[in-house]
Design an enzyme around this catalytic site. Structure first.
Site, PDB file in Angstrom:
ATOM      1  CE  LYS A 122      -3.860  -1.888   2.743  1.00  0.00           C
ATOM      2  NZ  LYS A 122      -4.929  -1.785   1.742  1.00  0.00           N
ATOM      3  NE  ARG A 158     -10.756 -10.101  -1.305  1.00  0.00           N
ATOM      4  CZ  ARG A 158     -11.102  -9.235  -2.237  1.00  0.00           C
ATOM      5  NH1 ARG A 158     -11.484  -9.657  -3.438  1.00  0.00           N
ATOM      6  NH2 ARG A 158     -11.093  -7.937  -1.989  1.00  0.00           N
TER       7      ARG A 158
HETATM    8  N1  BES Z   1      -7.997  -3.791   4.684  1.00  0.00           N
HETATM    9  C1  BES Z   1      -8.159  -3.447   3.321  1.00  0.00           C
HETATM   10  C2  BES Z   1      -9.466  -2.696   3.043  1.00  0.00           C
HETATM   11  C3  BES Z   1      -9.612  -1.363   3.702  1.00  0.00           C
HETATM   12  C4  BES Z   1      -9.213  -0.204   3.058  1.00  0.00           C
HETATM   13  C5  BES Z   1     -10.201  -1.263   4.937  1.00  0.00           C
HETATM   14  C6  BES Z   1      -9.364   1.023   3.696  1.00  0.00           C
HETATM   15  C7  BES Z   1     -10.353  -0.038   5.552  1.00  0.00           C
HETATM   16  C8  BES Z   1      -9.943   1.107   4.941  1.00  0.00           C
HETATM   17  C9  BES Z   1      -8.143  -4.691   2.453  1.00  0.00           C
HETATM   18  O1  BES Z   1      -7.319  -5.708   2.886  1.00  0.00           O
HETATM   19  C10 BES Z   1      -7.657  -4.281   1.106  1.00  0.00           C
HETATM   20  O2  BES Z   1      -6.522  -3.917   1.006  1.00  0.00           O
HETATM   21  N2  BES Z   1      -8.522  -4.363   0.102  1.00  0.00           N
HETATM   22  C11 BES Z   1      -8.174  -4.004  -1.213  1.00  0.00           C
HETATM   23  C12 BES Z   1      -8.659  -5.094  -2.125  1.00  0.00           C
HETATM   24  C13 BES Z   1      -8.162  -4.954  -3.533  1.00  0.00           C
HETATM   25  C14 BES Z   1      -6.687  -5.221  -3.597  1.00  0.00           C
HETATM   26  C15 BES Z   1      -8.912  -5.935  -4.393  1.00  0.00           C
HETATM   27  C16 BES Z   1      -8.860  -2.677  -1.535  1.00  0.00           C
HETATM   28  O3  BES Z   1      -9.998  -2.465  -1.097  1.00  0.00           O
HETATM   29  O4  BES Z   1      -8.239  -1.855  -2.170  1.00  0.00           O
HETATM   30 MN    MN Z   2      -5.343  -5.531   2.172  1.00  0.00          MN
END
Ligand code: BES
Ligand code: MN
Ligand code: ZN
Length: 499
Positions: free
Chosen positions: A278, A352
């Site tokens: 990230k 997931r």
């Molecule tokens: N924990 C994150 C989602 C999230 C983002 C929660 C901001 C709270 C605030 C999750 O693990 C994630 O990174 N999801 C990705 C999925 C994508 C790579 C398909 C997302 O939402 O960008």
């Molecule tokens: Mn994530």
């Protein structure tokens, strides 16, 4: 956290730091204790209204000193909005705003008049409950050090019940509200803790402490168990981190032979994104990526105290998602606990994966229905904004039941579409399923992924990415973790209890 208690009688005769009076915006004249206080203060309250200094809008607060005219040192007027529109959540919010004002001016012992509530729609029990919830949730501060500026000062809040007829009901509600709010604040503490302090091991110790305190069964499984039983998805996510993962199980046994409700919470104690790293901004809130786990553990704390006649199995897969040298990689194929294989497209879609193993485990243990809470997708935030949790599931009646529990608990939940077409998007050419389905409909494809592992067990997934964090202080929210879904989970379980 302050104590909330019920007392019987006229609140105007108690020597307290403040007396809280709720006032409706469109009420032509003051009622009950507010009318009485107005008279004793030579119509001071009436003048505030006439001169437009206090209107009674929801959450509006004015503090006036009583100058020795009545035993309470101050009157705290709090608006509850228009009379006809008052509901339980508005009371929770109004009380939250009033209590924040009380804490700001350093009040310790306060009393709140129940007879000024211009409502008939809320039961005495529910009124007691939301007053307790509003005041305890609003008095939360992470890492309070006494004496530090901004530390809540409230020690005792007494709810003055005007007649004995409703006293037991109000008291019952207050007790329930205290348990729910205390559990919610506990979840907030777990989520607000920095990731380096809230590792999977520390989280498992917190769960164990709850189990010991409340008499729950607790099993904590380590990395070798996770590998041995074949939780390949949880294991893969954990590999990039030096912090060992844990699989946490809590069991509440309320009634032999009754159904077992499964509660599953995403326990990513820090989500760096893994190799699909990230950005720094994207990582900032990721100490809170175990908010689903916190909700489940804290809900078990409340459930164990409330003793519903049903069984509850709580499962928390806990790990960091880090980009270490052994980290799982895009293109990897893993075998999950269910036997299904997963193609990794993006290591940042890790929630997931760990939920897949936990839900398959809950299913194997005989839990039905299964509810999960997870800070799962940024897409849910984009779809819903910051004020409601997204619900997804394979059983419409169950989704409705969860949405209703959320409404009762004061946690807004919105049912999202789960049309079969979306499932296409997570088909893989090299495995049974892939872990992302692209940006469009990202919250829905994430839900479909998890649903694959729930199979035909009735299941609801709650995406709390929109709601687990509050950007600012407002009503009973305190900037930071909200502790969302603790109250909904407990409410759902209570509603299912045969008692
Ligand atoms: N924990 C994150 C989602 C999230 C983002 C929660 C901001 C709270 C605030 C999750 O693990 C994630 O990174 N999801 C990705 C999925 C994508 C790579 C398909 C997302 O939402 O960008
Ligand atoms: Mn994530
Ligand atoms: Zn995550």
């Amino acid at each position: 956290m302050p104590l909330v208690e019920t007392v019987f009688g006229d609140p105007l005769v108690f020597e307290r730091d403040a007396l809280v009076l709720t006032i409706a915006e469109d009420e032509p004249r003051f009622v009950g204790s507010a009318a009485k206080a107005d008279r004793k203060l030579n119509r001071h309250l009436s003048k505030l209204k006439e001169w437009g200094e206090f209107g009674g809008k929801l959450g509006e607060v004015t503090v006036v000193h009583s100058l020795g005219l009545i035993p309470p040192k101050r009157l705290v007027l709090v608006g509850v909005g228009r009379r006809k529109e008052i509901d339980a959540e508005k009371v929770r919010r109004a009380i939250g705003s009033a209590v924040k004002a009380l804490n700001r001016i350093g009040c310790k012992r306060v009393i709140i008049a129940l007879d000024t509530f211009p409502i008939d729609e809320i039961s005495p029990e529910n009124l007691g409950r939301v007053i307790a919830e509003g005041s305890l949730l609003a008095s939360y501060k992470y890492r309070k050090k006494s004496g530090e500026e901004g530390t809540p000062t409230l020690e005792v809040l007494e709810v003055a019940v005007p007649n004995r007829r409703i006293a037991t009901d109000v008291k019952k509600g207050v007790q329930l509200g205290c348990i729910l709010a205390t559990a919610t604040n506990f979840a907030r503490d777990l989520v607000n803790a920095p990731a380096s302090e809230m590792t999977p091991i520390v989280l498992s110790e917190q769960a164990k402490a709850v189990a010991e305190k409340r008499g729950l069964k607790c099993e904590i499984y380590d990395e070798s168990w996770i590998e041995q039983v074949g939780m390949g998805a949880l294991r893969a996510v954990s590999l990039g981190s030096d912090q060992p993962p844990r699989f946490i199980v809590l069991r509440y046994e309320g009634k032999a032979g009754a159904p077992t409700i499964g509660l599953v919470g995403k326990g990513i104690t820090f989500d760096s994104g893994g190799l699909c790293l990230k950005t720094p901004e994207g990582m900032l809130e990721m100490k809170g990526d175990m908010a689903g786990a916190a909700a489940v553990i804290a809900a078990m704390d409340a459930i164990a105290q409330l003793k519903p006649e049903v069984n509850v199995l709580a499962c928390v897969p806990a790990t960091e998602n880090m980009p270490g040298g052994r980290a799982f990689k895009p293109g990897d194929i893993l075998r999950t606990f269910s036997g299904k294989t997963v193609e990794i497209i993006n290591t940042d879609a890790e929630g997931r994966l760990i939920l897949a193993d936990a839900i398959a485990y809950a299913k194997q243990q005989g839990a039905s229905p299964i509810l999960d809470a997870a800070t799962l997708t940024g897409a849910a935030i984009i779809a819903l904004g910051p004020f409601c949790t997204g619900a997804f599931g394979n059983d419409e009646a169950l989704v409705r039941e969860v949405v209703e529990a959320g409404k009762q608990a004061g946690e807004p939940i919105w049912a999202m579409p789960m049309f079969e077409d979306y499932r296409e998007l997570i088909k893989s050419e090299v495995a049974d399923i892939k872990n992302t389905g692209g940006r469009p409909g990202g919250a829905i494809t994430a839900a479909w992924f998890i649903g694959e592992f729930a199979g035909d067990t009735p299941w609801v997934h709650l995406d709390i990415a929109p709601t687990f964090w509050s950007e600012k202080d407002s009503h009973y929210f305190v900037k930071g973790a909200t502790g969302v879904m603790v109250r909904t989970f407990v409410q759902f379980v209570l509603n299912r209890s045969s008692k």
